[in-house]
Design a protein around this motif. Structure first.
Motif, PDB file in Angstrom:
ATOM      1  N   ASP A 106       2.115 -29.949  11.652  1.00 28.83           N
ATOM      2  CA  ASP A 106       2.407 -31.271  11.089  1.00 28.83           C
ATOM      3  C   ASP A 106       1.323 -32.283  11.437  1.00 28.83           C
ATOM      4  N   GLU A 107       0.120 -31.795  11.750  1.00 20.30           N
ATOM      5  CA  GLU A 107      -0.941 -32.682  12.226  1.00 20.30           C
ATOM      6  C   GLU A 107      -2.240 -32.393  11.487  1.00 20.30           C
ATOM      7  N   LEU A 108      -2.202 -32.479  10.162  1.00 19.85           N
ATOM      8  CA  LEU A 108      -3.363 -32.076   9.364  1.00 19.85           C
ATOM      9  C   LEU A 108      -4.619 -32.863   9.716  1.00 19.85           C
ATOM     10  N   SER A 109      -4.553 -34.171   9.719  1.00 18.58           N
ATOM     11  CA  SER A 109      -5.765 -34.957   9.969  1.00 18.58           C
ATOM     12  C   SER A 109      -6.324 -34.707  11.368  1.00 18.58           C
ATOM     13  N   GLN A 110      -5.424 -34.590  12.348  1.00 18.60           N
ATOM     14  CA  GLN A 110      -5.887 -34.325  13.719  1.00 18.60           C
ATOM     15  C   GLN A 110      -6.522 -32.941  13.827  1.00 18.60           C
ATOM     16  N   ARG A 111      -5.908 -31.950  13.176  1.00 17.75           N
ATOM     17  CA  ARG A 111      -6.467 -30.594  13.240  1.00 17.75           C
ATOM     18  C   ARG A 111      -7.803 -30.513  12.497  1.00 17.75           C
ATOM     19  N   GLN A 112      -7.927 -31.247  11.391  1.00  8.33           N
ATOM     20  CA  GLN A 112      -9.197 -31.259  10.665  1.00  8.33           C
ATOM     21  C   GLN A 112     -10.305 -31.813  11.543  1.00  8.33           C
ATOM     22  N   SER A 113     -10.000 -32.877  12.270  1.00 14.89           N
ATOM     23  CA  SER A 113     -10.984 -33.482  13.164  1.00 14.89           C
ATOM     24  C   SER A 113     -11.357 -32.524  14.294  1.00 14.89           C
ATOM     25  N   LYS A 114     -10.342 -31.871  14.864  1.00 17.25           N
ATOM     26  CA  LYS A 114     -10.608 -30.941  15.961  1.00 17.25           C
ATOM     27  C   LYS A 114     -11.347 -29.700  15.469  1.00 17.25           C
ATOM     28  N   LEU A 115     -11.054 -29.263  14.239  1.00 18.64           N
ATOM     29  CA  LEU A 115     -11.755 -28.108  13.687  1.00 18.64           C
ATOM     30  C   LEU A 115     -13.228 -28.429  13.479  1.00 18.64           C
ATOM     31  N   GLN A 116     -13.523 -29.631  13.007  1.00 18.23           N
ATOM     32  CA  GLN A 116     -14.921 -30.012  12.821  1.00 18.23           C
ATOM     33  C   GLN A 116     -15.665 -30.011  14.146  1.00 18.23           C
ATOM     34  N   LYS A 117     -15.027 -30.521  15.189  1.00 16.43           N
ATOM     35  CA  LYS A 117     -15.656 -30.504  16.512  1.00 16.43           C
ATOM     36  C   LYS A 117     -15.812 -29.068  17.017  1.00 16.43           C
ATOM     37  N   ALA A 118     -14.828 -28.217  16.690  1.00 12.94           N
ATOM     38  CA  ALA A 118     -14.917 -26.811  17.092  1.00 12.94           C
ATOM     39  C   ALA A 118     -16.102 -26.132  16.417  1.00 12.94           C
ATOM     40  N   LEU A 119     -16.317 -26.424  15.142  1.00 15.35           N
ATOM     41  CA  LEU A 119     -17.466 -25.843  14.430  1.00 15.35           C
ATOM     42  C   LEU A 119     -18.776 -26.318  15.039  1.00 15.35           C
ATOM     43  N   GLU A 120     -18.838 -27.570  15.417  1.00 18.98           N
ATOM     44  CA  GLU A 120     -20.043 -28.069  16.082  1.00 18.98           C
ATOM     45  C   GLU A 120     -20.294 -27.310  17.378  1.00 18.98           C
ATOM     46  N   THR A 121     -19.226 -27.040  18.113  1.00 18.31           N
ATOM     47  CA  THR A 121     -19.351 -26.278  19.363  1.00 18.31           C
ATOM     48  C   THR A 121     -19.842 -24.868  19.087  1.00 18.31           C
ATOM     49  N   GLY A 141     -11.491 -22.892   8.811  1.00 27.32           N
ATOM     50  CA  GLY A 141     -10.457 -23.072   7.804  1.00 27.32           C
ATOM     51  C   GLY A 141      -9.139 -23.501   8.419  1.00 27.32           C
ATOM     52  N   ILE A 142      -8.346 -24.221   7.632  1.00 29.23           N
ATOM     53  CA  ILE A 142      -7.032 -24.673   8.078  1.00 29.23           C
ATOM     54  C   ILE A 142      -5.967 -24.141   7.128  1.00 29.23           C
ATOM     55  N   ALA A 143      -4.975 -23.466   7.693  1.00 25.35           N
ATOM     56  CA  ALA A 143      -3.830 -23.015   6.908  1.00 25.35           C
ATOM     57  C   ALA A 143      -2.786 -24.123   6.903  1.00 25.35           C
ATOM     58  N   ILE A 144      -2.397 -24.570   5.720  1.00 25.50           N
ATOM     59  CA  ILE A 144      -1.446 -25.674   5.597  1.00 25.50           C
ATOM     60  C   ILE A 144      -0.100 -25.132   5.121  1.00 25.50           C
ATOM     61  N   ARG A 145       0.921 -25.218   5.912  1.00 25.06           N
ATOM     62  CA  ARG A 145       0.954 -25.687   7.297  1.00 25.06           C
ATOM     63  C   ARG A 145       0.753 -24.551   8.289  1.00 25.06           C
ATOM     64  N   ASN A 146       0.825 -23.346   7.796  1.00 24.92           N
ATOM     65  CA  ASN A 146       0.656 -22.192   8.670  1.00 24.92           C
ATOM     66  C   ASN A 146       0.148 -21.005   7.859  1.00 24.92           C
ATOM     67  N   PHE A 147      -0.219 -19.946   8.547  1.00 27.34           N
ATOM     68  CA  PHE A 147      -0.807 -18.774   7.896  1.00 27.34           C
ATOM     69  C   PHE A 147       0.157 -18.132   6.912  1.00 27.34           C
ATOM     70  N   GLU A 148       1.444 -18.176   7.209  1.00 27.45           N
ATOM     71  CA  GLU A 148       2.432 -17.557   6.321  1.00 27.45           C
ATOM     72  C   GLU A 148       2.405 -18.164   4.917  1.00 27.45           C
ATOM     73  N   THR A 149       1.974 -19.425   4.810  1.00 27.24           N
ATOM     74  CA  THR A 149       1.864 -20.070   3.500  1.00 27.24           C
ATOM     75  C   THR A 149       0.951 -19.268   2.581  1.00 27.24           C
ATOM     76  N   TRP A 150      -0.152 -18.757   3.128  1.00 25.06           N
ATOM     77  CA  TRP A 150      -1.102 -17.997   2.310  1.00 25.06           C
ATOM     78  C   TRP A 150      -0.457 -16.720   1.777  1.00 25.06           C
ATOM     79  N   LEU A 151       0.338 -16.056   2.586  1.00 23.42           N
ATOM     80  CA  LEU A 151       0.964 -14.813   2.157  1.00 23.42           C
ATOM     81  C   LEU A 151       2.073 -15.070   1.139  1.00 23.42           C
ATOM     82  N   LEU A 152       2.778 -16.188   1.282  1.00 28.78           N
ATOM     83  CA  LEU A 152       3.868 -16.508   0.367  1.00 28.78           C
ATOM     84  C   LEU A 152       3.385 -17.062  -0.969  1.00 28.78           C
ATOM     85  N   ALA A 153       2.096 -17.366  -1.082  1.00 30.24           N
ATOM     86  CA  ALA A 153       1.578 -17.943  -2.325  1.00 30.24           C
ATOM     87  C   ALA A 153       1.879 -17.045  -3.519  1.00 30.24           C
ATOM     88  N   ASP A 154       1.699 -15.744  -3.342  1.00 29.27           N
ATOM     89  CA  ASP A 154       2.043 -14.793  -4.404  1.00 29.27           C
ATOM     90  C   ASP A 154       3.456 -14.294  -4.129  1.00 29.27           C
TER      91      ASP A 154
END
Length: 246
Positions: A106-121, A141-154
């Motif tokens: 439930d923290e998309l903007s915060q995770r996006q910011s932390k992911l960008q810093k992680a990529l820099e690292t 990459g960020i799974a919204i809201r979780n990885f299971e979302t990708w599997l349930l897409a189909d």
């Protein structure tokens, strides 16, 4: 030179990485993960690579850190000090590309910011054979809201594999219940019912990764999966060209 692309994949846990996730043996560090020990995310990425003509890849086990016998899981994998240690432990010969995914929860903007810093690292600590930082061979990459979302897409593939009636979720990346829906569907299904171990949910996810229509996943999860895969494929093409020129 023609060889498989070697990928260091860092993700949150068992849902993505399957049975390869729990324990790290020092002697396995830097070696290709046995395909029987891979998980759903490995499979999705390999299928996407094959779709653009990259015939094969290897996912590389990371090296255990000091006093670490079990992989870190959850979004704490984004912690810069931890990531730096993981990345720098791989030698240039062991890993070509480094991929990292995390759930938004439930923290998309915060995770996006932390992911960008992680990529820099990652880019600051991923070196070539001349000890120069490699800044173009890593993707997040960020799974919204979780990885299971990708599997349930189909959802049709899920319903067919699990032999259940499932309703399509209209706004998939806006749903906060995809993980619970897949967990309940797994419980209700008789698929792999003879497997009473705690590995059954992982096997279900893994088998789904072979079945789902990748174009459907990209279409229904454009912000998470679609963007991640687009960047992965662009980086993989460049990596393949570099390997072929070696």
């Amino acid at each position: 030179m023609n060889r498989p692309i070697r990928i260091g994949l860092i993700a949150e846990g068992e849902a993505e990485l399957g049975p390869s996730v729990p324990y790290i043996k020092p002697e396995d560090g830097g070696k290709a993960i046995d395909r029987n020990q891979e998980g759903a995310l490995h499979t999705l990425i390999r299928r996407e690579l094959q779709s653009i003509g990259i015939s094969d890849c290897e996912f590389v086990q990371r090296h255990p850190l000091a006093k670490e016998s079990k992989r870190r899981t959850g979004y704490s994998i984004l912690q810069p000090k931890y990531l730096a240690q993981v990345v720098i432990s791989w030698s240039p010969e062991e890993v070509d590309m480094i991929l990292i995914t995390v759930d938004s929860d439930d923290e998309l903007s915060q995770r996006q910011s932390k992911l960008q810093k992680a990529l820099e690292t990652i880019r600051e600590n991923h070196f070539d054979t001349n000890d120069h930082p490699i800044d173009d061979q890593s993707v997040g990459g960020i799974a919204i809201r979780n990885f299971e979302t990708w599997l349930l897409a189909d959802y049709q593939a899920v319903a067919q594999l699990l032999a259940l009636d499932l309703e399509e979720i209209e706004s998939l990346e806006g749903s906060d219940s995809t993980k619970e829906i897949l967990e309940q569907a797994t419980t209700d299904s008789t698929y792999l019912a003879n497997d009473s171990s705690n590995q059954r949910p992982l096997r279900v996810r893994w088998d789904l990764a072979f079945k789902v229509d990748l174009d459907v996943v990209k279409f229904r999860c454009p912000v998470g999966y679609g963007a991640f895969i687009q960047d992965c494929m662009q980086t993989a093409r460049a990596t393949q060209e570099r390997i072929e020129s070696e």
